[in-house]
Motif scaffolding. Structure first.
Motif, PDB file in Angstrom:
ATOM      1  N   GLY A  67       0.817  -1.212   0.000  1.00 23.90           N
ATOM      2  CA  GLY A  67       0.000   0.000   0.000  1.00 23.90           C
ATOM      3  C   GLY A  67       0.848   1.258   0.000  1.00 23.90           C
ATOM      4  O   GLY A  67       0.572   2.207  -0.736  1.00 23.90           O
ATOM      5  N   ALA A  68       1.897   1.280   0.816  1.00 23.77           N
ATOM      6  CA  ALA A  68       2.791   2.439   0.848  1.00 23.77           C
ATOM      7  C   ALA A  68       3.502   2.604  -0.496  1.00 23.77           C
ATOM      8  O   ALA A  68       3.641   3.727  -1.003  1.00 23.77           O
ATOM      9  CB  ALA A  68       3.810   2.286   1.981  1.00 23.77           C
ATOM     10  N   THR A  69       3.922   1.493  -1.085  1.00 19.77           N
ATOM     11  CA  THR A  69       4.585   1.548  -2.394  1.00 19.77           C
ATOM     12  C   THR A  69       3.627   2.106  -3.444  1.00 19.77           C
ATOM     13  O   THR A  69       4.015   2.950  -4.263  1.00 19.77           O
ATOM     14  CB  THR A  69       5.083   0.146  -2.803  1.00 19.77           C
ATOM     15  OG1 THR A  69       5.987  -0.328  -1.805  1.00 19.77           O
ATOM     16  CG2 THR A  69       5.782   0.171  -4.144  1.00 19.77           C
ATOM     17  N   LEU A  70       2.394   1.646  -3.427  1.00 19.13           N
ATOM     18  CA  LEU A  70       1.404   2.137  -4.388  1.00 19.13           C
ATOM     19  C   LEU A  70       1.146   3.627  -4.198  1.00 19.13           C
ATOM     20  O   LEU A  70       1.078   4.379  -5.164  1.00 19.13           O
ATOM     21  CB  LEU A  70       0.094   1.352  -4.264  1.00 19.13           C
ATOM     22  CG  LEU A  70      -1.023   1.743  -5.226  1.00 19.13           C
ATOM     23  CD1 LEU A  70      -0.586   1.587  -6.679  1.00 19.13           C
ATOM     24  CD2 LEU A  70      -2.257   0.903  -4.949  1.00 19.13           C
TER      25      LEU A  70
ATOM     26  N   ALA B  80      -6.381   7.913  -7.770  1.00 20.84           N
ATOM     27  CA  ALA B  80      -7.082   6.717  -7.288  1.00 20.84           C
ATOM     28  C   ALA B  80      -6.086   5.726  -6.689  1.00 20.84           C
ATOM     29  O   ALA B  80      -6.359   5.122  -5.642  1.00 20.84           O
ATOM     30  CB  ALA B  80      -7.867   6.075  -8.425  1.00 20.84           C
ATOM     31  N   PHE B  81      -4.917   5.576  -7.332  1.00 22.58           N
ATOM     32  CA  PHE B  81      -3.887   4.684  -6.791  1.00 22.58           C
ATOM     33  C   PHE B  81      -3.366   5.192  -5.446  1.00 22.58           C
ATOM     34  O   PHE B  81      -3.126   4.398  -4.536  1.00 22.58           O
ATOM     35  CB  PHE B  81      -2.726   4.543  -7.770  1.00 22.58           C
ATOM     36  CG  PHE B  81      -2.947   3.540  -8.878  1.00 22.58           C
ATOM     37  CD1 PHE B  81      -4.097   2.770  -8.960  1.00 22.58           C
ATOM     38  CD2 PHE B  81      -1.982   3.365  -9.854  1.00 22.58           C
ATOM     39  CE1 PHE B  81      -4.290   1.845  -9.981  1.00 22.58           C
ATOM     40  CE2 PHE B  81      -2.154   2.437 -10.880  1.00 22.58           C
ATOM     41  CZ  PHE B  81      -3.310   1.681 -10.940  1.00 22.58           C
ATOM     42  N   GLU B  82      -3.174   6.493  -5.316  1.00 18.37           N
ATOM     43  CA  GLU B  82      -2.731   7.050  -4.032  1.00 18.37           C
ATOM     44  C   GLU B  82      -3.732   6.734  -2.937  1.00 18.37           C
ATOM     45  O   GLU B  82      -3.361   6.270  -1.845  1.00 18.37           O
ATOM     46  CB  GLU B  82      -2.559   8.569  -4.124  1.00 18.37           C
ATOM     47  CG  GLU B  82      -1.325   9.025  -4.847  1.00 18.37           C
ATOM     48  CD  GLU B  82      -1.206  10.539  -4.875  1.00 18.37           C
ATOM     49  OE1 GLU B  82      -1.464  11.167  -3.824  1.00 18.37           O
ATOM     50  OE2 GLU B  82      -0.867  11.073  -5.936  1.00 18.37           O
ATOM     51  N   LEU B  83      -5.004   7.002  -3.212  1.00 21.01           N
ATOM     52  CA  LEU B  83      -6.046   6.742  -2.218  1.00 21.01           C
ATOM     53  C   LEU B  83      -6.162   5.258  -1.902  1.00 21.01           C
ATOM     54  O   LEU B  83      -6.298   4.866  -0.734  1.00 21.01           O
ATOM     55  CB  LEU B  83      -7.385   7.298  -2.714  1.00 21.01           C
ATOM     56  CG  LEU B  83      -7.455   8.815  -2.889  1.00 21.01           C
ATOM     57  CD1 LEU B  83      -8.760   9.222  -3.557  1.00 21.01           C
ATOM     58  CD2 LEU B  83      -7.282   9.510  -1.549  1.00 21.01           C
ATOM     59  N   LEU B  84      -6.081   4.431  -2.935  1.00 20.41           N
ATOM     60  CA  LEU B  84      -6.139   2.993  -2.732  1.00 20.41           C
ATOM     61  C   LEU B  84      -4.959   2.529  -1.879  1.00 20.41           C
ATOM     62  O   LEU B  84      -5.125   1.729  -0.946  1.00 20.41           O
ATOM     63  CB  LEU B  84      -6.135   2.273  -4.077  1.00 20.41           C
ATOM     64  CG  LEU B  84      -6.238   0.753  -4.040  1.00 20.41           C
ATOM     65  CD1 LEU B  84      -7.540   0.305  -3.376  1.00 20.41           C
ATOM     66  CD2 LEU B  84      -6.134   0.189  -5.448  1.00 20.41           C
ATOM     67  N   GLY B  85      -3.781   3.047  -2.170  1.00 17.56           N
ATOM     68  CA  GLY B  85      -2.593   2.687  -1.392  1.00 17.56           C
ATOM     69  C   GLY B  85      -2.746   3.043   0.077  1.00 17.56           C
ATOM     70  O   GLY B  85      -2.415   2.242   0.964  1.00 17.56           O
ATOM     71  N   LEU B  86      -3.262   4.231   0.342  1.00 18.15           N
ATOM     72  CA  LEU B  86      -3.476   4.634   1.736  1.00 18.15           C
ATOM     73  C   LEU B  86      -4.511   3.742   2.421  1.00 18.15           C
ATOM     74  O   LEU B  86      -4.359   3.381   3.595  1.00 18.15           O
ATOM     75  CB  LEU B  86      -3.896   6.101   1.798  1.00 18.15           C
ATOM     76  CG  LEU B  86      -2.828   7.108   1.359  1.00 18.15           C
ATOM     77  CD1 LEU B  86      -3.413   8.519   1.312  1.00 18.15           C
ATOM     78  CD2 LEU B  86      -1.607   7.050   2.263  1.00 18.15           C
TER      79      LEU B  86
END
Length: 139
Positions: free
Chosen positions: A24-27, A53-59
């Motif tokens: 998740g942090a990597t994403l 969307a990827f940032e939010l998903l990663g978080l």
């Protein structure tokens, strides 16, 4: 519940926690490059640029990992939360199938990334299922 009956589930939850936090942090950190590598053309998800969307998903995945760690660290495993984590993993796999079915122009790298993560999450879900089942038969 003894250590022998909850060991599989507890260890699986710890593994899920570690994998979720790291991935998740990597994403979240590399959302822009991942978005460029994942699709041939700009993609929006519910009107949001794919990188955001990827940032939010990663978080969200980091938060999910924190929940996994919290549940695994309890002296007595909260079964309801462990089941919720299992269902979240099943939903991730189902969501991955749906994402691949969207009319986006995924690159080979994008498809491979989605499939590899879905397979890893499916494997974790199987172990969680077996751990939950072991707990159910132990009581």
């Amino acid at each position: 519940m003894t250590a022998s009956t909850d060991r599989l589930l507890r260890r699986t939850l710890w593994g899920n926690a570690a994998f979720s936090v790291v991935s998740g942090a990597t994403l979240a950190i590399f959302a822009g490059p991942f978005a460029k590598a994942a699709a041939h053309a700009p993609v929006t998800v519910l009107g949001i640029d794919l990188a955001i969307a990827f940032e939010l998903l990663g978080l969200g995945v980091v938060a999910f990992g924190a929940l996994c760690a919290w549940v695994a660290s309890r002296e007595t495993l909260p079964r309801g939360l462990a089941r919720l984590i299992f269902l979240g993993d099943v939903a991730w796999v189902a969501g991955s199938v749906l994402v691949l079915a969207l009319p986006a122009t995924w690159t080979t790298a994008g498809v491979a990334g989605i499939v590899v993560l879905a397979v890893i999450v499916a494997d974790v879900a199987i172990l969680e299922y077996l751990g939950l089942r072991r707990l159910g038969s132990a009581t």
